[in-house]
Motif scaffolding. Structure first.
Motif, PDB file in Angstrom:
ATOM      1  N   GLY A 166       0.795  -1.220   0.000  1.00 18.42           N
ATOM      2  CA  GLY A 166       0.000   0.000   0.000  1.00 18.42           C
ATOM      3  C   GLY A 166       0.827   1.268   0.000  1.00 18.42           C
ATOM      4  N   ALA A 167       2.121   1.156   0.295  1.00 24.54           N
ATOM      5  CA  ALA A 167       3.004   2.328   0.219  1.00 24.54           C
ATOM      6  C   ALA A 167       3.152   2.818  -1.215  1.00 24.54           C
ATOM      7  CB  ALA A 167       4.375   1.992   0.799  1.00 24.54           C
ATOM      8  N   PHE A 168       2.821   1.948  -2.177  1.00 21.72           N
ATOM      9  CA  PHE A 168       2.976   2.319  -3.588  1.00 21.72           C
ATOM     10  C   PHE A 168       1.694   2.971  -4.088  1.00 21.72           C
ATOM     11  CE2 PHE A 168       6.529  -0.260  -2.785  1.00 21.72           C
ATOM     12  CZ  PHE A 168       7.506   0.126  -3.688  1.00 21.72           C
ATOM     13  N   ASN A 169       1.535   4.207  -3.649  1.00 20.25           N
ATOM     14  CA  ASN A 169       0.464   5.070  -4.122  1.00 20.25           C
ATOM     15  C   ASN A 169       1.087   6.426  -4.418  1.00 20.25           C
ATOM     16  OD1 ASN A 169      -0.152   7.141  -1.789  1.00 20.25           O
ATOM     17  ND2 ASN A 169       0.175   5.161  -0.778  1.00 20.25           N
ATOM     18  N   PRO A 170       0.480   7.231  -5.280  1.00 19.01           N
ATOM     19  CA  PRO A 170       1.127   8.483  -5.699  1.00 19.01           C
ATOM     20  C   PRO A 170       1.512   9.394  -4.544  1.00 19.01           C
ATOM     21  CG  PRO A 170      -0.704   7.978  -7.156  1.00 19.01           C
ATOM     22  CD  PRO A 170      -0.763   6.974  -6.037  1.00 19.01           C
ATOM     23  N   GLY A 171       0.647   9.523  -3.538  1.00 18.34           N
ATOM     24  CA  GLY A 171       0.938  10.429  -2.440  1.00 18.34           C
ATOM     25  C   GLY A 171       2.132  10.002  -1.616  1.00 18.34           C
ATOM     26  N   THR A 172       2.200   8.718  -1.284  1.00 20.33           N
ATOM     27  CA  THR A 172       3.317   8.226  -0.476  1.00 20.33           C
ATOM     28  C   THR A 172       4.613   8.242  -1.272  1.00 20.33           C
ATOM     29  OG1 THR A 172       1.831   6.827   0.830  1.00 20.33           O
ATOM     30  CG2 THR A 172       4.175   6.281   0.875  1.00 20.33           C
ATOM     31  N   LEU A 173       4.575   7.768  -2.497  1.00 22.50           N
ATOM     32  CA  LEU A 173       5.799   7.713  -3.301  1.00 22.50           C
ATOM     33  C   LEU A 173       6.383   9.101  -3.539  1.00 22.50           C
ATOM     34  CD1 LEU A 173       4.912   4.975  -5.946  1.00 22.50           C
ATOM     35  CD2 LEU A 173       6.539   4.792  -4.053  1.00 22.50           C
ATOM     36  N   ARG A 174       5.532  10.099  -3.607  1.00 26.89           N
ATOM     37  CA  ARG A 174       5.998  11.464  -3.840  1.00 26.89           C
ATOM     38  C   ARG A 174       6.965  11.924  -2.742  1.00 26.89           C
ATOM     39  NH1 ARG A 174       1.167  13.735  -3.933  1.00 26.89           N
ATOM     40  NH2 ARG A 174       0.769  12.931  -6.027  1.00 26.89           N
ATOM     41  N   THR A 175       6.873  11.296  -1.584  1.00 19.99           N
ATOM     42  CA  THR A 175       7.722  11.658  -0.450  1.00 19.99           C
ATOM     43  C   THR A 175       9.171  11.229  -0.652  1.00 19.99           C
ATOM     44  OG1 THR A 175       5.806  11.319   0.993  1.00 19.99           O
ATOM     45  CG2 THR A 175       7.956  11.401   2.062  1.00 19.99           C
ATOM     46  N   PHE A 176       9.394  10.206  -1.489  1.00 19.37           N
ATOM     47  CA  PHE A 176      10.697   9.555  -1.549  1.00 19.37           C
ATOM     48  C   PHE A 176      11.435   9.847  -2.851  1.00 19.37           C
ATOM     49  CE2 PHE A 176       8.049   7.081   1.332  1.00 19.37           C
ATOM     50  CZ  PHE A 176       8.869   7.036   2.457  1.00 19.37           C
ATOM     51  N   ASP A 177      12.764   9.912  -2.715  1.00 21.78           N
ATOM     52  CA  ASP A 177      13.620  10.124  -3.882  1.00 21.78           C
ATOM     53  C   ASP A 177      13.938   8.814  -4.593  1.00 21.78           C
ATOM     54  OD1 ASP A 177      14.138  13.050  -3.562  1.00 21.78           O
ATOM     55  OD2 ASP A 177      14.930  12.365  -1.638  1.00 21.78           O
ATOM     56  N   ALA A 178      13.903   7.711  -3.857  1.00 22.64           N
ATOM     57  CA  ALA A 178      14.145   6.397  -4.466  1.00 22.64           C
ATOM     58  C   ALA A 178      13.513   5.321  -3.604  1.00 22.64           C
ATOM     59  CB  ALA A 178      15.644   6.124  -4.629  1.00 22.64           C
ATOM     60  N   VAL A 179      13.173   4.214  -4.241  1.00 20.32           N
ATOM     61  CA  VAL A 179      12.703   3.025  -3.528  1.00 20.32           C
ATOM     62  C   VAL A 179      13.750   1.930  -3.720  1.00 20.32           C
ATOM     63  CG1 VAL A 179      10.268   3.613  -3.715  1.00 20.32           C
ATOM     64  CG2 VAL A 179      11.333   2.255  -5.522  1.00 20.32           C
ATOM     65  N   ILE A 180      13.976   1.163  -2.669  1.00 21.63           N
ATOM     66  CA  ILE A 180      14.958   0.078  -2.694  1.00 21.63           C
ATOM     67  C   ILE A 180      14.217  -1.217  -2.407  1.00 21.63           C
ATOM     68  CG2 ILE A 180      17.097  -0.821  -1.698  1.00 21.63           C
ATOM     69  CD1 ILE A 180      17.624   2.068  -0.650  1.00 21.63           C
ATOM     70  N   TRP A 181      14.295  -2.163  -3.330  1.00 21.78           N
ATOM     71  CA  TRP A 181      13.626  -3.452  -3.147  1.00 21.78           C
ATOM     72  C   TRP A 181      14.646  -4.449  -2.592  1.00 21.78           C
ATOM     73  CZ3 TRP A 181       9.028  -5.212  -6.544  1.00 21.78           C
ATOM     74  CH2 TRP A 181       8.096  -4.173  -6.643  1.00 21.78           C
ATOM     75  N   ASN A 182      14.426  -4.819  -1.332  1.00 18.32           N
ATOM     76  CA  ASN A 182      15.349  -5.694  -0.614  1.00 18.32           C
ATOM     77  C   ASN A 182      14.963  -7.154  -0.828  1.00 18.32           C
ATOM     78  OD1 ASN A 182      17.048  -7.019   1.150  1.00 18.32           O
ATOM     79  ND2 ASN A 182      16.166  -6.138   3.010  1.00 18.32           N
TER      80      ASN A 182
END
Length: 368
Positions: free
Chosen positions: A179-195
């Motif tokens: 659920g973190a992958f929504n436009p509003g939340t993602l806009r907060t971050f400069d990059a996502v890291i898939w562990n």
């Protein structure tokens, strides 16, 4: 007085209820919800459907039971979520006429609402709330795993990356919620890291949010198992985002020392030596990321370790960058062994890669 106390108690109770996080609605937009049963269906969905399982057992009685238990778990994370029935019957060497019979009978099955709900149950639409620590860039470390979960490597990577963030002055938070992958939340971050993410983990709307985020200039860093599934149910992810499809790794022995060669012309190569040797589990890919436009940073010297002919690539990319819209993409196949996350060159590689992926002003070059 008693009436007033009772009234205040009710008000307090209502306030506490309103302050509770909203209960997430059931997921209804999971990617395979309405897909008819077939041999292309994830094995986990065959195993969880009595009707579908009975079709297989009718045509080839008892054969599914001969699969290793490792492959047949029905609660995610499970290897059965990253295999289709087609791969399972291939491992069991079931004859083509039997496979065709299974296919025909599965396709004739009606798909019930309960089966649709079961397919969607391994996804989520829980939107987490983050207390972001100070620092820049802002990074989301994502760890939702529906397929194969190697706990020691996931834990070692998380510990190393959080330590790296503290050392580098980055702001990093961790979640296992799709659920973190929504436009509003993602806009907060400069990059996502898939562990070491394994299995299909994003709903249709979450997939679109990730694609839009990258197109607008977000960064993506994928680590080891993020590209290690034998089957993918999202072609864009495997063929465009990662740019290569996993084929296998040596098993005898699984972990070997090998020589890694560095492309010193690559923008991320400045902090790396021309080559180094380390021990890990070495992935081979059935497709070469260069064909998807990747700029290869590291290659593996196949003469330096033991692998079967079917795993030989010749040109053997190990880590690379690519671009999607304005977004910067990095993937490295290093990282199964926990100790790899304290290996000096690997740590230096990750520092450079994350810093680059999260820098919206950094140039991104694609080949081809």
């Amino acid at each position: 007085m008693l009436i007033r106390q009772a009234f205040l108690g009710c008000v307090a109770a209502l306030a506490s209820i309103s302050a509770m996080p909203a209960i997430a609605k059931p997921v209804i937009d999971c990617p395979l919800r309405d897909m008819p049963f077939s041999t292309a269906t994830p094995l986990i969905d065959i195993l969880r459907s009595p009707a579908a399982r009975s079709v297989v057992d009718k045509v080839v009685p008892g054969r599914i039971d001969t699969l290793p238990p490792f492959f047949t778990g029905t609660t995610p994370p499970s290897f059965s979520a990253i295999l289709s029935l087609r791969e399972a019957v291939g491992m069991l060497q079931i004859k083509p006429d039997k496979v065709a019979a299974i296919e025909a009978e599965l396709r004739a099955l009606p798909l019930t609402d309960a089966e649709k709900a079961a397919r969607c149950a391994r996804y989520d639409n829980d939107v987490p709330t983050f207390a972001l620590p100070a620092g820049r860039p802002r990074l989301l470390l994502f760890e939702k795993i529906n397929g194969f979960r190697d706990g020691p490597s996931v834990d070692a990577a998380r510990k190393a990356l959080l330590g790296m963030a503290k050392r580098m002055g980055w702001s990093m938070v961790v979640t296992d919620k799709g659920g973190a992958f929504n436009p509003g939340t993602l806009r907060t971050f400069d990059a996502v890291i898939w562990n070491n993410v394994s299995g299909d983990v994003l709903t249709l709307s979450q997939r679109k949010a990730l694609q839009a985020y990258l197109a607008r200039g977000g960064g993506f860093v994928g680590m080891h198992g993020t590209a290690g599934d034998p089957v993918y149910f999202w072609d864009w992810y495997a063929d465009r985002l990662i740019g290569a499809r996993f084929k296998g790794h040596p098993s005898n022995p699984q972990f070997q020392e090998a020589r890694i060669a560095v492309n010193k012309a690559h923008p991320l190569a400045s902090a790396l030596p021309a080559e180094w040797r380390m021990t890990d589990e070495w992935y081979s890919f059935g497709t070469n990321p260069r064909a998807a436009g990747a700029d290869v940073l590291l290659t593996l010297d196949e003469s330096s370790y033991k692998l079967a002919d079917g795993l030989r690539m010749g040109d053997h990319p190990l880590a690379w960058t690519n671009c999607i819209g304005k977004g910067r993409i990095f993937y490295s196949a290093i990282g199964h062994l926990p100790e790899s996350y304290s290996q000096a060159q690997h740590v230096s590689l990750l520092e450079s890669a994350i810093g680059w992926a999260a820098n919206r002003n950094a140039p991104c070059r694609a080949k081809g």
